[in-house]
Design a protein around this motif. Structure first.
Motif, PDB file in Angstrom:
ATOM      1  N   UNK A 145      -2.269   3.159   0.808  1.00 18.04           N
ATOM      2  CA  UNK A 145      -1.667   4.300   1.504  1.00 18.04           C
ATOM      3  C   UNK A 145      -0.191   4.017   1.800  1.00 18.04           C
ATOM      4  N   UNK A 146       0.590   5.083   1.905  1.00 13.55           N
ATOM      5  CA  UNK A 146       2.022   4.949   2.171  1.00 13.55           C
ATOM      6  C   UNK A 146       2.287   4.197   3.473  1.00 13.55           C
ATOM      7  N   UNK A 147       1.511   4.482   4.504  1.00  8.81           N
ATOM      8  CA  UNK A 147       1.725   3.802   5.786  1.00  8.81           C
ATOM      9  C   UNK A 147       1.498   2.302   5.653  1.00  8.81           C
ATOM     10  N   UNK A 148       0.542   1.901   4.819  1.00  5.75           N
ATOM     11  CA  UNK A 148       0.300   0.476   4.612  1.00  5.75           C
ATOM     12  C   UNK A 148       1.370  -0.171   3.742  1.00  5.75           C
ATOM     13  N   UNK A 149       1.953   0.593   2.839  1.00  4.61           N
ATOM     14  CA  UNK A 149       3.062   0.060   2.043  1.00  4.61           C
ATOM     15  C   UNK A 149       4.202  -0.322   2.973  1.00  4.61           C
ATOM     16  N   UNK A 150       4.485   0.530   3.932  1.00  4.04           N
ATOM     17  CA  UNK A 150       5.554   0.227   4.901  1.00  4.04           C
ATOM     18  C   UNK A 150       5.219  -1.024   5.711  1.00  4.04           C
ATOM     19  N   UNK A 151       3.965  -1.159   6.115  1.00  9.82           N
ATOM     20  CA  UNK A 151       3.549  -2.331   6.896  1.00  9.82           C
ATOM     21  C   UNK A 151       3.583  -3.607   6.053  1.00  9.82           C
ATOM     22  N   UNK A 152       3.200  -3.501   4.795  1.00  3.24           N
ATOM     23  CA  UNK A 152       3.268  -4.661   3.903  1.00  3.24           C
ATOM     24  C   UNK A 152       4.716  -5.120   3.751  1.00  3.24           C
ATOM     25  N   UNK A 153       5.607  -4.162   3.555  1.00  6.68           N
ATOM     26  CA  UNK A 153       7.029  -4.502   3.446  1.00  6.68           C
ATOM     27  C   UNK A 153       7.512  -5.173   4.735  1.00  6.68           C
ATOM     28  N   UNK A 154       7.100  -4.647   5.878  1.00  8.25           N
ATOM     29  CA  UNK A 154       7.463  -5.244   7.166  1.00  8.25           C
ATOM     30  C   UNK A 154       6.954  -6.681   7.243  1.00  8.25           C
ATOM     31  N   UNK A 155       5.717  -6.897   6.840  1.00  7.75           N
ATOM     32  CA  UNK A 155       5.137  -8.232   6.869  1.00  7.75           C
ATOM     33  C   UNK A 155       5.844  -9.212   5.944  1.00  7.75           C
ATOM     34  N   UNK A 156       6.380  -8.690   4.854  1.00  3.58           N
ATOM     35  CA  UNK A 156       7.100  -9.531   3.903  1.00  3.58           C
ATOM     36  C   UNK A 156       8.574  -9.676   4.283  1.00  3.58           C
ATOM     37  N   UNK A 157       9.036  -8.843   5.220  1.00  2.00           N
ATOM     38  CA  UNK A 157      10.437  -8.895   5.633  1.00  2.00           C
ATOM     39  C   UNK A 157      11.389  -8.313   4.609  1.00  2.00           C
ATOM     40  N   UNK A 158      10.920  -7.278   3.881  1.00  2.00           N
ATOM     41  CA  UNK A 158      11.744  -6.642   2.855  1.00  2.00           C
ATOM     42  C   UNK A 158      11.699  -5.126   3.032  1.00  2.00           C
TER      43      UNK A 158
ATOM     44  N   UNK B 263       0.410  -4.357  -4.832  1.00  2.00           N
ATOM     45  CA  UNK B 263      -0.625  -5.406  -4.866  1.00  2.00           C
ATOM     46  C   UNK B 263      -0.058  -6.686  -5.464  1.00  2.00           C
ATOM     47  N   UNK B 264       0.635  -6.577  -6.593  1.00  2.00           N
ATOM     48  CA  UNK B 264       1.206  -7.748  -7.244  1.00  2.00           C
ATOM     49  C   UNK B 264       2.222  -8.455  -6.348  1.00  2.00           C
ATOM     50  N   UNK B 265       3.084  -7.674  -5.705  1.00  2.00           N
ATOM     51  CA  UNK B 265       4.109  -8.245  -4.825  1.00  2.00           C
ATOM     52  C   UNK B 265       3.455  -8.937  -3.622  1.00  2.00           C
ATOM     53  N   UNK B 266       2.424  -8.312  -3.058  1.00  2.00           N
ATOM     54  CA  UNK B 266       1.708  -8.881  -1.914  1.00  2.00           C
ATOM     55  C   UNK B 266       1.051 -10.208  -2.299  1.00  2.00           C
ATOM     56  N   UNK B 267       0.319 -10.236  -3.409  1.00  2.00           N
ATOM     57  CA  UNK B 267      -0.357 -11.457  -3.840  1.00  2.00           C
ATOM     58  C   UNK B 267       0.647 -12.565  -4.169  1.00  2.00           C
ATOM     59  N   UNK B 268       1.751 -12.180  -4.785  1.00  2.00           N
ATOM     60  CA  UNK B 268       2.804 -13.148  -5.100  1.00  2.00           C
ATOM     61  C   UNK B 268       3.406 -13.723  -3.812  1.00  2.00           C
TER      62      UNK B 268
ATOM     63  N   UNK C 102      10.805  -1.375   1.968  1.00  2.00           N
ATOM     64  CA  UNK C 102       9.669  -0.865   1.196  1.00  2.00           C
ATOM     65  C   UNK C 102      10.034  -0.654  -0.270  1.00  2.00           C
ATOM     66  N   UNK C 103      11.261  -0.271  -0.551  1.00  2.00           N
ATOM     67  CA  UNK C 103      11.670  -0.030  -1.943  1.00  2.00           C
ATOM     68  C   UNK C 103      11.579  -1.294  -2.797  1.00  2.00           C
ATOM     69  N   UNK C 104      11.682  -2.469  -2.192  1.00  2.00           N
ATOM     70  CA  UNK C 104      11.568  -3.716  -2.950  1.00  2.00           C
ATOM     71  C   UNK C 104      10.178  -3.903  -3.541  1.00  2.00           C
ATOM     72  N   UNK C 105       9.188  -3.250  -2.988  1.00  2.00           N
ATOM     73  CA  UNK C 105       7.825  -3.409  -3.485  1.00  2.00           C
ATOM     74  C   UNK C 105       7.576  -2.643  -4.777  1.00  2.00           C
ATOM     75  N   UNK C 106       8.521  -1.824  -5.193  1.00  2.00           N
ATOM     76  CA  UNK C 106       8.346  -1.016  -6.399  1.00  2.00           C
ATOM     77  C   UNK C 106       9.060  -1.606  -7.604  1.00  2.00           C
ATOM     78  N   UNK C 107       9.508  -2.839  -7.527  1.00  2.00           N
ATOM     79  CA  UNK C 107      10.335  -3.419  -8.577  1.00  2.00           C
ATOM     80  C   UNK C 107       9.568  -4.038  -9.728  1.00  2.00           C
ATOM     81  N   UNK C 108       8.262  -3.874  -9.805  1.00  2.00           N
ATOM     82  CA  UNK C 108       7.494  -4.404 -10.937  1.00  2.00           C
ATOM     83  C   UNK C 108       7.846  -3.680 -12.228  1.00  2.00           C
TER      84      UNK C 108
END
Length: 119
Positions: free
Chosen positions: A49-62, A9-14, A64-70
């Motif tokens: 959901x895990x499937x949405x985490x993958x889609x969020x990463x795709x949308x950000x162009x990163x 959530x934080x990565x997406x909003x940022x 999925x593991x980059x989304x866990x760096x908080x």
């Protein structure tokens, strides 16, 4: 909300704030319904959901593991052999774990990577 969902959530909003992208644009880019993105952005307890985490990463162009760096204590295992190693490491005695850590440190020193961090 799990720590992973909070980090995503934080990565997406940022990402939206930095790029100036609208929720609608991100929806088109990621393939996630706009209503889901609204929930993610507005509901602090929204569990992603895990499937949405993958889609969020795709949308950000990163990846999925980059989304866990908080949280520097969160790690994303990338293949089955890493999972096997971690599961079996946890079954070892403290002495055996120390030997494994020493071996890894020696291997890293041998390759010139001396940035080993033990807990």
């Amino acid at each position: 909300m799990s720590a992973i969902s909070k980090s995503v959530r934080n990565q997406y909003l940022e990402f939206l704030a930095e790029t100036g992208m609208t929720r609608y644009e991100f929806s088109k880019r990621s393939g996630i319904p706009e209503s889901t993105l609204w929930s993610l952005g507005q509901k602090e307890d929204y569990d992603v959901r895990e499937s949405n985490i993958r889609k969020i990463a795709k949308g950000m162009g990163v990846p999925a593991s980059d989304l866990f760096n908080d949280n520097e204590n969160t790690i994303c295992l990338e293949d089955r052999s890493e999972v096997w190693i971690i599961k079996n490491y946890r079954r070892l005695s403290e002495r055996q774990k120390g030997r494994i850590e020493g071996y890894i440190k020696a291997l890293l020193d041998q390759t010139g990577r001396n940035d080993f961090q033990s807990e």
